[in-house]
Write an enzyme that holds these catalytic residues in place. Sequence first.
Site, PDB file in Angstrom:
ATOM      1  N   ALA A 194       1.036  -1.407   0.699  1.00 58.01           N
ATOM      2  CA  ALA A 194      -0.051  -0.227   0.391  1.00 58.01           C
ATOM      3  C   ALA A 194       1.199   1.100   0.068  1.00 58.01           C
ATOM      4  O   ALA A 194       1.039   2.239   0.696  1.00 58.01           O
ATOM      5  CB  ALA A 194      -1.059  -0.100   0.964  1.00 58.01           C
ATOM      6  N   GLY A 195       1.638   1.109  -0.634  1.00 57.87           N
ATOM      7  CA  GLY A 195       3.011   2.044  -1.231  1.00 57.87           C
ATOM      8  C   GLY A 195       1.962   3.808  -2.005  1.00 57.87           C
ATOM      9  O   GLY A 195       1.006   3.180  -3.023  1.00 57.87           O
ATOM     10  N   VAL A 196       3.128   3.917  -3.359  1.00 51.98           N
ATOM     11  CA  VAL A 196       2.636   4.873  -3.450  1.00 51.98           C
ATOM     12  C   VAL A 196       2.216   4.232  -4.498  1.00 51.98           C
ATOM     13  O   VAL A 196       0.636   4.935  -5.220  1.00 51.98           O
ATOM     14  CB  VAL A 196       3.897   6.033  -4.119  1.00 51.98           C
ATOM     15  CG1 VAL A 196       3.435   7.067  -4.975  1.00 51.98           C
ATOM     16  CG2 VAL A 196       4.746   6.065  -3.559  1.00 51.98           C
ATOM     17  N   GLU A 216      -0.436  -4.513   3.524  1.00 54.03           N
ATOM     18  CA  GLU A 216       0.589  -4.403   3.258  1.00 54.03           C
ATOM     19  C   GLU A 216       1.423  -4.529   4.153  1.00 54.03           C
ATOM     20  O   GLU A 216       1.092  -4.898   5.787  1.00 54.03           O
ATOM     21  CB  GLU A 216       0.327  -2.639   3.680  1.00 54.03           C
ATOM     22  CG  GLU A 216       1.376  -1.664   4.218  1.00 54.03           C
ATOM     23  CD  GLU A 216       2.258  -1.628   3.283  1.00 54.03           C
ATOM     24  OE1 GLU A 216       2.372  -1.099   2.320  1.00 54.03           O
ATOM     25  OE2 GLU A 216       3.594  -2.040   3.798  1.00 54.03           O
ATOM     26  N   GLY A 284       7.679  -1.579  -4.386  1.00 51.30           N
ATOM     27  CA  GLY A 284       9.045  -1.302  -4.793  1.00 51.30           C
ATOM     28  C   GLY A 284       9.560  -1.040  -5.646  1.00 51.30           C
ATOM     29  O   GLY A 284       9.232  -1.946  -6.332  1.00 51.30           O
ATOM     30  N   HIS A 457      -9.598  35.187  -2.754  1.00 55.04           N
ATOM     31  CA  HIS A 457     -10.079  34.488  -2.314  1.00 55.04           C
ATOM     32  C   HIS A 457     -11.535  34.400  -3.804  1.00 55.04           C
ATOM     33  O   HIS A 457     -11.657  34.718  -4.221  1.00 55.04           O
ATOM     34  CB  HIS A 457     -11.135  34.904  -0.980  1.00 55.04           C
ATOM     35  CG  HIS A 457     -12.236  34.545  -0.643  1.00 55.04           C
ATOM     36  ND1 HIS A 457     -11.908  33.690   0.093  1.00 55.04           N
ATOM     37  CD2 HIS A 457     -13.839  34.847  -0.897  1.00 55.04           C
ATOM     38  CE1 HIS A 457     -13.399  33.453   0.402  1.00 55.04           C
ATOM     39  NE2 HIS A 457     -14.205  34.164  -0.182  1.00 55.04           N
TER      40      HIS A 457
HETATM   41  P1  NAD Z   1       6.380   2.367  -2.361  1.00 58.53           P
HETATM   42  O1  NAD Z   1       8.327   2.480  -1.712  1.00 58.53           O
HETATM   43  O2  NAD Z   1       5.508   3.393  -1.861  1.00 58.53           O
HETATM   44  O3  NAD Z   1       5.571   1.278  -1.401  1.00 58.53           O
HETATM   45  C1  NAD Z   1       5.931  -0.339  -1.384  1.00 58.53           C
HETATM   46  C2  NAD Z   1       4.741  -0.251  -0.159  1.00 58.53           C
HETATM   47  O4  NAD Z   1       5.119  -1.616  -0.102  1.00 58.53           O
HETATM   48  C3  NAD Z   1       5.474   0.101   0.858  1.00 58.53           C
HETATM   49  O5  NAD Z   1       4.443   0.477   1.868  1.00 58.53           O
HETATM   50  C4  NAD Z   1       5.912  -1.391   1.836  1.00 58.53           C
HETATM   51  O6  NAD Z   1       6.046  -1.434   2.800  1.00 58.53           O
HETATM   52  C5  NAD Z   1       5.253  -2.166   1.492  1.00 58.53           C
HETATM   53  N1  NAD Z   1       5.809  -3.834   0.929  1.00 58.53           N
HETATM   54  C6  NAD Z   1       7.589  -4.091   0.912  1.00 58.53           C
HETATM   55  N2  NAD Z   1       7.536  -5.632   0.516  1.00 58.53           N
HETATM   56  C7  NAD Z   1       6.180  -6.086   0.892  1.00 58.53           C
HETATM   57  C8  NAD Z   1       5.242  -6.993   1.044  1.00 58.53           C
HETATM   58  N3  NAD Z   1       6.455  -8.501   0.447  1.00 58.53           N
HETATM   59  N4  NAD Z   1       4.710  -7.233   1.246  1.00 58.53           N
HETATM   60  C9  NAD Z   1       3.746  -6.499   0.978  1.00 58.53           C
HETATM   61  N5  NAD Z   1       3.837  -4.747   0.823  1.00 58.53           N
HETATM   62  C10 NAD Z   1       5.384  -4.532   0.665  1.00 58.53           C
HETATM   63  O7  NAD Z   1       6.617   1.568  -3.823  1.00 58.53           O
HETATM   64  P2  NAD Z   1       5.883   1.710  -5.415  1.00 58.53           P
HETATM   65  O8  NAD Z   1       4.732   1.652  -4.551  1.00 58.53           O
HETATM   66  O9  NAD Z   1       6.400   0.283  -5.768  1.00 58.53           O
HETATM   67  O10 NAD Z   1       6.253   2.214  -6.252  1.00 58.53           O
HETATM   68  C11 NAD Z   1       7.450   2.589  -5.931  1.00 58.53           C
HETATM   69  C12 NAD Z   1       8.860   4.177  -6.289  1.00 58.53           C
HETATM   70  O11 NAD Z   1       8.163   4.757  -7.529  1.00 58.53           O
HETATM   71  C13 NAD Z   1       8.311   4.981  -5.643  1.00 58.53           C
HETATM   72  O12 NAD Z   1       8.845   4.581  -3.994  1.00 58.53           O
HETATM   73  C14 NAD Z   1       8.128   6.234  -5.998  1.00 58.53           C
HETATM   74  O13 NAD Z   1       9.818   6.654  -5.401  1.00 58.53           O
HETATM   75  C15 NAD Z   1       7.986   6.281  -7.361  1.00 58.53           C
HETATM   76  N6  NAD Z   1       6.761   6.667  -7.146  1.00 58.53           N
HETATM   77  C16 NAD Z   1       5.993   7.655  -7.570  1.00 58.53           C
HETATM   78  C17 NAD Z   1       5.254   8.104  -7.502  1.00 58.53           C
HETATM   79  C18 NAD Z   1       4.344   9.614  -7.946  1.00 58.53           C
HETATM   80  O14 NAD Z   1       5.731  10.664  -7.134  1.00 58.53           O
HETATM   81  N7  NAD Z   1       3.760   9.904  -7.656  1.00 58.53           N
HETATM   82  C19 NAD Z   1       3.402   7.469  -8.213  1.00 58.53           C
HETATM   83  C20 NAD Z   1       4.613   6.333  -7.978  1.00 58.53           C
HETATM   84  C21 NAD Z   1       6.052   5.945  -8.263  1.00 58.53           C
END
Ligand code: NAD
Length: 485
Positions: A194-196, A216, A284, A457
Site C-alpha cells: 500500500a505504497g504510492v 501491506e 518498490g 479568495h
Molecule cells: P513504495 O515504496 O511507495 O511502496 C511499497 C510498499 O510496499 C511499502 O508500503 C512497503 O512497506 C510495502 N511492501 C514492501 N514489501 C512488501 C511485501 N512483501 N508485502 C507487502 N507489502 C510490502 O513503492 P511503489 O509503490 O512500488 O513505488 C515505487 C516508487 O516509484 C516509489 O517509491 C516512488 O519513488 C515512485 N513513484 C512515485 C509516484 C509519485 O510520485 N506520485 C507514483 C508512483 C511511483
Amino acid sequence: MSDNKYDVIVIGSGPGGYVAAIRAAQLGLKTACVEKWVSDDGKKVVNGGTCLNVGCIPSKALLDSSHKYHDAHADFEKHGISTGKLKLDVPKMLERKDKVVAQMSGGIGGLFKANKVASITGKGKLLAGKKVEVTTASGDVTVYEADNVILASGSVPINIPVAPVDPADNNIIVDSTGALEFSEVPKTLGIIGAGVIGLELGSVWSRVGSEVVCLEAMDSFLSIMDQQIAKESEKIFRKQGLDIRLSCRVTGTKIKGKKVDVIYLDKEGNEQTQTFDKLIVCVGRRPYTEGLLAEDSGVEMDERGSVFVDENCATNVPGVWAVGDIVRGPMLAHKASEEGVIVAERIAGQKAMMNYDVIPNVIYTYPEVASVGQTEEQLKSAGEEYKVGTFPFLAVGRAVAADSQDGMVKLISHAKTDRILGCHIVGPSASDLVQQIAIAMEFGSTAEDIGMTVFGHPTFSEAVKEAALAVNGHAIHMPNRKRKK
Ligand code: NAD
Ligand code: FAD
C-alpha cells in the site's frame, strides 16, 4: 571532432537523461542521448523512460478518466445533473491514455531536434576511458567517445518470489505496467504494497468499480509520511472503499484459471486465502543497471545496488556522472530532472547545486497527498524544537463549494526562528499547494511570512495561509479552537 566523439553522452532518455541532454546542448556542448527502448514494431525509439511511458503520465491519464467516471457516477446528481445510465468503455479509456503517452514521448524527439541533441538508438554500456558501446536490437555495435558520460538508466519494479509477475499466466499477477493495461475492470483486485503505486492505481480501479484489497507488510500506513497526514489519508481512503490491511505477509500465490489465490498471514499471524481477478505487485522499485557498466569501467556501486555518487551526482570516475532512479534519494521524476540539469551545468563549468531538503512528494490519489520538507516524526527524532499549525479544508469556502472538504494542511516551523521546516497536505490540489511552500522554503520564509501574504479568495490555497496563521495561533476561520491573543 569526429562523428563518434561527443562532449556529453547520456545513457537513458527518462526524465533524468533527456533533461540532462537538452540542458547540456543548450550550454553549447555536443551531446548525444542513447536509448534502448523501441516501439513494438521496432521502427522508432521510445524516449521519456518510465515516467512518460509507463509511470507518471499514463497513471495520471487513467486517474483523470476514472475520476471523471466517479464524478458522473457518484457526484453529478448532487449538482442537479443527471446522466442516465453510465457506461464505461475501458478500451477507449486506455486508447486515450496511449494517445497522451505518444504525444508526450514523441515530443521529446522534437525537443532533441530543436536543441541539436543526437538521438542514438541501442543499449549503451560504459567502457573504460569514457567510451560508450551501443548495441542495436539487431546486434550492430558502435563505440562512441565522450569527455563526460551521464548514466541515467532508471529503475524497474522489484519482484517477489511469492508473487511472480509472469505474462504467460494471462497477466493475472502484474506489476505497475500491467496494471495500466487491464482491458476490463477487474471485479476483485488485490494489491501487494500500500505504497504510492498501490494507492494511485488501486484508487483508479476502485473508482471504476473494482473491489480493492491492499495487503501491506508494515504496521503503519504510509510509514515514511507525516503520520498525522497519513492517518487522515487512511481514514479518507477507507471511507472511499479501499480495504487496507496492515501487517500482512504474503506467503504464496496460486493461479487458478483466470483468478489468483493469495495466501497471507494477517495481523494476528493467522493464515488467510483470498481470491482475486487480478493482483498488482508494487513493493518498490530497484535501480536498473543490467549491462550498463563494463567490468573495467571503474564505477562503484553502493550497498543497495545504486550507482555511488557524491552530492553533485559525480561517480568515483572523473567525467562519469549518474542521475535519477539509479542513484540514492527518492525515485521521483522531478528529482531525476533536476539532477540532470545540475550535472549538465557542472559539466559546463557552472557551480549548480541541488537542494535535497526541498523536494516535493505527491501521491496522486483523490484527494492528493503531498509533502515537502521534514515530517513531525523526523523533527522529533532529531530533537528539533518546532511549532505546528493545521487547518481543515472543511473550513475553506472554495473547498465547501467544490464539495472537496476532506483533508487538511499541516505546516511546521522552527520554534524559535519560525522558519518553515515542512508542509504536509491531504486535500484538493495538494500537489499545487505544497509547491507554494516549496518556493517559500527555498526563500527561507517563515510561517509568519505566509500568514502575512494576501491569498486570493476563494481558493484552496487559503488553507495554506490559515495553517501558517495557526502555527502562531491566529487562524481566522479555525473551527472549534481557541485563538491566542
Ligand atoms: P513504495 O515504496 O511507495 O511502496 C511499497 C510498499 O510496499 C511499502 O508500503 C512497503 O512497506 C510495502 N511492501 C514492501 N514489501 C512488501 C511485501 N512483501 N508485502 C507487502 N507489502 C510490502 O513503492 P511503489 O509503490 O512500488 O513505488 C515505487 C516508487 O516509484 C516509489 O517509491 C516512488 O519513488 C515512485 N513513484 C512515485 C509516484 C509519485 O510520485 N506520485 C507514483 C508512483 C511511483
Ligand atoms: P527512467 O524514467 O526509468 O528512464 C530510464 C531510461 O533509460 C529508460 O528509457 C530505459 O529504457 C533507458 N535505459 C536503461 N538502460 C539503458 C541502457 N543501458 N542503454 C540505453 N538506454 C537505457 N515520479 C514522479 O515524480 N511523479 C509521479 O507521478 C510518478 N508516477 C509514477 C507512476 C508509476 C506507475 C511509476 C512506475 C513511476 C512513477 N514515478 C513518478 C517515478 C518516475 O517514473 C521515476 O522516478 C522516473 O522515471 C525516473 O527517471 P530516470 O530518468 O531516472 O529513469
